[in-house]
Scaffold this active site. Sequence first.
Site, mmCIF file in Angstrom:
data_model
loop_
_atom_site.group_PDB
_atom_site.id
_atom_site.type_symbol
_atom_site.label_atom_id
_atom_site.label_comp_id
_atom_site.label_asym_id
_atom_site.label_seq_id
_atom_site.Cartn_x
_atom_site.Cartn_y
_atom_site.Cartn_z
ATOM 1 N N CYS A 28 0.875 -1.173 0.000
ATOM 2 C CA CYS A 28 0.000 0.000 0.000
ATOM 3 C C CYS A 28 0.912 1.223 0.000
ATOM 4 O O CYS A 28 2.028 1.158 -0.507
ATOM 5 C CB CYS A 28 -0.953 -0.014 1.189
ATOM 6 N N ALA A 29 0.486 2.326 0.573
ATOM 7 C CA ALA A 29 1.276 3.561 0.489
ATOM 8 C C ALA A 29 2.622 3.454 1.181
ATOM 9 O O ALA A 29 3.620 4.004 0.715
ATOM 10 C CB ALA A 29 0.475 4.722 1.077
#
Length: 542
Positions: A484-485
């Site tokens: 993810c980020a």
Amino acid sequence: MKERIQAFAGSMMIPVILLVVAGIFIGIGSAFANMENVEALHLGWLIQEGNFLHGFFVIINDLGFMVMRFLPVFFAVGLSYGLARKEKGWAAFAGLVIFLGLNTVINSMLAIHQLTPETTTVEALVESGYSMLEAQNYNSLFGTVLGIFTYDMSIFSGLIAGIVTSMIHNRYCEKQLPNALSFFSGPRYVIILVSIVAVPVGIVLYYIWPYIGAGLASLSNFITTSGLIGTFVFGAADRALLPIGIHHLIAFPIEYTRVGGEMLIDGTVFEGVRNIMLAQMGSPDASEYIVRNFTTGRILFHFGGLPGAALAMYLVAKKENRKKVASIMIPAILTAVLIGVTEPIEYTFLFVQPLLYFLIHVPLSGLSYVLTEMLNVSIIGTAVRDMFPNLLQPDKVHAMSLLILIPAYFAAYFFLFRWAILKFNIKTPGREEGEGIIKLFSKKDYKDQQDNEESKNPDKKNDQIDGIIAALGGKSNIIDITNCATRLRVKVKDGSVVQNNNTWVQSLGAKGVVRNDNALQIIFGTHVITLAAQVKERLGME
């Protein structure tokens, strides 16, 4: 189940990157396409209606609104890609197929029941016996996606398409058929299946979506009428769920769907607070951004609270260690202020002493949303990266109270963190005896983790990639890797052979590890997307 929810939350971040692009395009485009704003900026000598520059900014503005208009499509493709374990390109294609398929089925079902764009207008419904309110509510159920008249399901149609696609794709993407049909094996078989599955999914949605839509409307009404209590709960929960990686699930419905409310802007209805604010940014008639947007509160701990906590941890560290503490605190704070990614600094104290996080940071985070709402702060963006449009349209910004709130939050975090650390002798960076669980990186160490330094130092990069694979128990133990980020999300066969937190933090540059049996989230920071790609390349994965 928890692992699947985390993977789902992480995959939703893929299409959201387009919202950053949309914000930049709309912010720049609307500022210079609006001639009144151009004159206010004293640029009328350069930008004139109909000339090349004006036309360019009109195009930029339209591209930004294109992202918002087709957001359900991007979610269908992005989620299908993100949730697929193998053959991700085929999965993305399958997501688009089922998205168009189920909406086409709904369109056909509507036509069969004489529900068309003409028969569902408010005027036509009133003539058929509906009251004005009933007609408006019923009319709001319908919309058009890529020219298909269907239910207005916002990004939910994309989420449904992505989830259904991933379930089918992950199970059948390696399906082998008899020799005579071998051409249709593997991912091609998935395309056939999703085309077929679109029929029952579309029919089911035709019958149940009106009830789901009514439920979403009720939830939206509860949120919008819950006042400051609801605001505090949202803000606190957003931070409280960060350690397990599902905080996006709270924010997404409010930011991108009708759960966050609806607003008519320049003749178009926009759903979700983020979409509404972007539309207000692009509207020449909007005088301010909405205040109850469930995002502005982040400014207080991005710009004030977390820097205050970092200064407290720096000052309570041993004097001989302060330079090393600064070397990890300064980049982490810059990441929060400039980009809006707060995990590096939050995990610095979360893994040392969770009480600092849950008893100080979480409640103060919830309060930050309440304070900005109470004082009517309306501004675009919660980090420097997203705030540029405010400079181009300052008349829409009302944020003078931030000049008081940000220093107040800095002071509150500083004094509370300093008191708690000294009172309970918490071993934050620079206070531990000997080698603590959190390594004190030098400035060079931190920079070496970034993409540009890795590309200049291939030996270091290779060592780190090989080390990550080895720490996960080797290639044979790794089932799936996504990101993810800021986190590397890994599923392994045997979690017991994965190295302990010390190895990840001290030797491999991670900020910490979240474990759930055979599922792990390893926090590296914003450069994790490059790490994930390099690890998968080394493993021969897609």
